[in-house]
Design a protein around this motif. Structure first.
Motif, PDB file in Angstrom:
ATOM      1  N   THR A 154      -0.438  21.903  61.443  1.00  0.00           N
ATOM      2  CA  THR A 154       0.347  22.636  60.468  1.00  0.00           C
ATOM      3  C   THR A 154       0.066  22.044  59.083  1.00  0.00           C
ATOM      4  N   ARG A 155      -0.147  21.032  58.876  1.00  0.00           N
ATOM      5  CA  ARG A 155      -0.570  20.435  57.360  1.00  0.00           C
ATOM      6  C   ARG A 155      -1.531  21.188  56.788  1.00  0.00           C
ATOM      7  N   PRO A 156      -2.583  21.630  57.272  1.00  0.00           N
ATOM      8  CA  PRO A 156      -3.582  22.451  56.565  1.00  0.00           C
ATOM      9  C   PRO A 156      -3.204  23.747  56.320  1.00  0.00           C
ATOM     10  N   LEU A 157      -2.099  24.297  57.211  1.00  0.00           N
ATOM     11  CA  LEU A 157      -1.592  25.545  56.898  1.00  0.00           C
ATOM     12  C   LEU A 157      -0.750  25.780  55.689  1.00  0.00           C
ATOM     13  N   ARG A 158       0.240  24.513  55.642  1.00  0.00           N
ATOM     14  CA  ARG A 158       0.924  24.536  54.385  1.00  0.00           C
ATOM     15  C   ARG A 158       0.255  24.226  53.300  1.00  0.00           C
ATOM     16  N   ALA A 159      -0.878  23.486  53.120  1.00  0.00           N
ATOM     17  CA  ALA A 159      -1.562  23.513  52.232  1.00  0.00           C
ATOM     18  C   ALA A 159      -2.468  24.755  51.429  1.00  0.00           C
ATOM     19  N   VAL A 160      -2.826  25.407  52.506  1.00  0.00           N
ATOM     20  CA  VAL A 160      -3.406  26.841  51.961  1.00  0.00           C
ATOM     21  C   VAL A 160      -2.452  27.696  51.558  1.00  0.00           C
ATOM     22  N   ARG A 161      -1.383  27.865  52.051  1.00  0.00           N
ATOM     23  CA  ARG A 161      -0.361  28.786  51.781  1.00  0.00           C
ATOM     24  C   ARG A 161      -0.211  29.029  50.465  1.00  0.00           C
ATOM     25  N   PRO A 162       0.007  28.132  49.401  1.00  0.00           N
ATOM     26  CA  PRO A 162       0.276  28.560  47.992  1.00  0.00           C
ATOM     27  C   PRO A 162      -1.008  29.148  47.420  1.00  0.00           C
ATOM     28  N   VAL A 163      -2.241  28.863  47.831  1.00  0.00           N
ATOM     29  CA  VAL A 163      -3.455  29.337  47.207  1.00  0.00           C
ATOM     30  C   VAL A 163      -3.745  30.800  47.777  1.00  0.00           C
ATOM     31  N   GLY A 164      -3.420  30.988  49.120  1.00  0.00           N
ATOM     32  CA  GLY A 164      -3.388  32.136  49.631  1.00  0.00           C
ATOM     33  C   GLY A 164      -2.643  33.288  48.952  1.00  0.00           C
TER      34      GLY A 164
END
Length: 249
Positions: free
Chosen positions: A16-26
């Motif tokens: 989950t952590r990588p997903l939360r990290a890329v969401r704002p950039v995406g």
């Protein structure tokens, strides 16, 4: 309900952590390309396991939902995507590979783990891109709702494929994309045995709710869906679930 009456879930929660990290950039990148508006985000429960069920129009639906949904989403994604250039990103962000043509207990166990851990599971009941009007409707969302008691929250996507556009068509730059979150739908958690007839009947009820929410979303946004894919561009998909043959290409 005892543990023995529940299907087994995966040993580990998808990352989950990588997903939360890329969401704002995406989300930033998506909004550089298109005018994206999320309607009624408050309808998605802020906590607890949730099944997010969306109609499926175009190639950007999955990535779009992953980055603009109010909560991080672990989406059931066709297994073929995990053999392509996005495979690494999909795995690192905790998306769930699904074999659409054979029973896939691994995908079921991973989905159950997400929901039992209080996460959000994304699913496209139509199973493939098309007109987005839910003429095809697989039973997976209804089954998972019966097993876990998690609410199903419909999402209507509008504008993710231009009218007449093919399988890989993208909206033109600057186009309006609407993501409309619908009212949650719930069914009673059902202990074993869950019969095929019960799952199918539950799927009929869920489809009815999603059709109602789709109609309301189109009326509220004053928009329409893009129509069918061009002739000959339908993706392979098993004829399971609820299918209206007369509406298929």
């Amino acid at each position: 309900m005892t543990r023995a009456e529940l299907p087994a879930s995966a040993d580990a929660h998808p990352p989950t952590r990588p997903l939360r990290a890329v969401r704002p950039v995406g989300a930033w990148l998506v909004r550089r390309l298109w005018r994206v508006q999320v309607h009624h985000a408050e309808r998605l429960p802020a906590t607890g396991g949730v099944i997010l069920a969306a109609n499926h129009l175009g190639v950007v639906d999955g990535p779009l939902l992953a980055v603009v949904a109010p909560r991080a989403v672990h989406a059931l994604t066709k297994a073929e995507m995990f053999a392509g250039p996005l495979a690494g990103l999909l795995r690192r962000t905790g998306q769930i590979p699904l074999d659409r043509f054979h029973p896939d207990p691994g995908a079921v166990r991973s989905s159950l783990r997400v929901l039992r851990d209080g996460g959000v599971l994304g699913i496209f009941p139509e199973g493939r891109r098309g007109d987005g009007e839910l003429h095809r409707f697989h039973h997976g969302a209804a089954y998972l709702a019966l097993v876990t008691g998690a609410p199903v929250v419909p999402v209507t996507l509008v504008g993710t494929r231009p009218p007449g556009g093919g399988l890989g068509a993208l909206p033109p730059r600057g186009a309006q994309i609407d993501v409309v979150v619908g009212e949650p739908w719930r069914t009673t958690q059902q202990p074993w045995p869950r019969t095929r007839e019960h799952v199918a009947a539950t799927s009929v009820l869920l489809k009815g709710h999603m059709l109602s929410e789709l109609a309301r979303a189109l009326a509220d946004t004053r928009r329409s869906l893009p129509g069918p894919l061009p002739a000959g561009q339908s993706q392979d998909d098993p004829d399971t679930g609820l299918v209206e043959p007369s509406r298929e290409l």
